[in-house]
Design an enzyme around this catalytic site. Structure first.
Site, PDB file in Angstrom:
ATOM      1  N   LEU A 121       6.899  19.947  43.006  1.00  0.00           N
ATOM      2  CA  LEU A 121       8.293  19.965  42.545  1.00  0.00           C
ATOM      3  C   LEU A 121       9.166  20.919  43.344  1.00  0.00           C
ATOM      4  CD1 LEU A 121       7.830  19.716  38.681  1.00  0.00           C
ATOM      5  CD2 LEU A 121       8.089  17.900  40.382  1.00  0.00           C
ATOM      6  N   HIS A 177      -1.268  35.586  25.400  1.00  0.00           N
ATOM      7  CA  HIS A 177      -2.341  34.672  25.053  1.00  0.00           C
ATOM      8  C   HIS A 177      -2.446  34.600  23.534  1.00  0.00           C
ATOM      9  CE1 HIS A 177      -3.872  33.593  28.966  1.00  0.00           C
ATOM     10  NE2 HIS A 177      -3.843  34.861  29.339  1.00  0.00           N
ATOM     11  N   ASP A 222      -3.165  28.888  19.932  1.00  0.00           N
ATOM     12  CA  ASP A 222      -3.176  27.894  21.008  1.00  0.00           C
ATOM     13  C   ASP A 222      -3.238  26.464  20.467  1.00  0.00           C
ATOM     14  OD1 ASP A 222      -3.003  29.728  23.016  1.00  0.00           O
ATOM     15  OD2 ASP A 222      -5.049  29.492  23.730  1.00  0.00           O
TER      16      ASP A 222
END
Length: 380
Positions: A63, A128, A158
């Site tokens: 990209l 995280h 997550d």
């Protein structure tokens, strides 16, 4: 991708530009429901996560190049959903932001999956699962009192608060689009998801059900709701919260008069007597013993044991932990899991959108215009 059963999302095309765990899990859920998922890039270090790659095709697009952005725009014009997991502002700089892509396709549902969301002082910070649990108020409630908090793998932030809720939001936006004819932007932040999932426990915090970390009904400190060691060092999980279930447990073990299992004055004796009882037999024997006793007692299984457990074996014949089942079970529109193939399919996929092999190679970043086989990813 052809040869798949028509699930409830058949006909929906998803472009997944996420990596790591949350986004790829969310797009796998969409693929499991029949959506066509084209993953532009992959997982950690630009590579697909095999366990989360089921039913997807993988395309390489650079990209940072004009050709890569042009190829992406061709895909977007004929797609329904875009998922991305960059830090705020990165997708815009790569020509893949919501404003630019929705101008090409006003029906586009665009979902940004991040830890902290698009706004706030931490929006540009890395994190995280453990960090999102920490500031979302969940981690401070996990683990035994007097010891450090213990994260439950990366299941909560997550997978549940990230990928699952992102997929839920996408399906909701697609449903609304049927009425309005317009797509929209979704800011799916894992911290926000944790806050939502903690609603009941926030209400309980500081009270009898959850007075503090490591104490309360569901923390593992209540003798009627915890794990007990067996004779072989394995464990059984006891969830005998309700009076009837606890009575069944106590009576099945022939421990005499049933005590009030919610009275703290009885906790020490209940724990001692249950601990002593469960240490008398190995886990497999207790599994058979409680098979017909309605006391909420189950073995604590390890992943390699699941295929042989009757409940799992009957619902999922030939269960393989390396290929988890599609969920939930639909009565009419079940979609068979697609194959897991992480090979680069750039040329083949882009050909469906009228992109030549030479153009595909250029879009993928090959200097000579040839097809590229290695997956790469724009940096965060």
């Amino acid at each position: 991708m052809t040869g798949r059963a028509a699930g409830p999302l058949a006909g929906i095309r998803v472009l997944d530009m996420t990596r790591l765990a949350p986004g790829p899990y969310g797009s796998m859920l969409l693929a499991d429901l029949g959506a066509e998922v084209i993953a532009i890039g992959g997982g950690r270090s630009g590579l697909p996560v095999p366990a989360l790659s089921r039913g997807k095709e993988f395309v390489t697009l650079d990209l940072k190049t004009t050709e890569g952005r042009a190829a992406l725009h061709r895909l977007v014009a004929e797609s329904d959903v875009v998922m991305e997991g960059f830090r705020p502002g990165v997708a815009d700089r790569l020509g893949a932001g919501y404003a630019e892509l929705s101008a090409l396709n006003p029906r586009l549902v665009y979902c940004s999956v991040t830890g902290y969301g698009q706004t706030g002082p931490l929006a540009q910070r890395a994190g995280h699962d453990i960090n999102y649990l920490a500031i979302g108020g969940a981690l401070g409630t996990f683990g035994p009192a007097g010891s450090p908090p213990v994260p439950p793998l990366n299941l909560v932030a997550d997978f549940a608060a990230g990928g699952l809720l992102a997929a839920f939001g996408i399906v909701g936006a697609l449903y609304e689009r049927e009425r309005s004819g317009r797509g929209q932007y979704l800011d799916a932040a894992m911290v926000d998801g944790v806050l939502s999932m903690m609603g009941m426990n926030f209400t309980d915090w500081g009270r009898g059900a959850l007075p503090r970390r490591g104490e309360g009904v569901l923390t593992g400190s209540l003798p009627a709701y915890r794990c007990y060691e067996c004779a072989d060092g394995r464990y059984v999980a006891v969830g005998a919260l309700e009076n009837a279930f606890f009575a069944n447990l106590w009576q099945a073990l022939d421990l005499g008069a049933v005590p009030d299992h919610f009275d703290p004055a009885n906790f020490a004796e209940i724990e001692t007597r249950l601990s002593d009882a469960f240490r008398q037999r190995p886990m497999a024997e207790w599994t058979k013993f409680f098979a017909d006793v309605d006391a909420c007692v189950t073995p604590v299984l390890e992943p390699h044991e699941l295929a042989g457990f009757p409940q799992i074996a009957e619902r999922y014949e030939g269960f393989d932990p390396q290929s988890v089942p599609t969920v939930p079970v639909f009565s009419r529109t079940a979609a068979a899991p697609g194959p897991t193939d992480t090979a680069d399919a750039t040329e083949r996929v882009l050909a469906r959108f009228g992109v030549s092999a030479e153009e595909a190679g250029q879009a993928a970043g090959a200097r000579d215009g040839s097809a590229v086989t290695g997956l790469r990813w724009p940096p965060m």
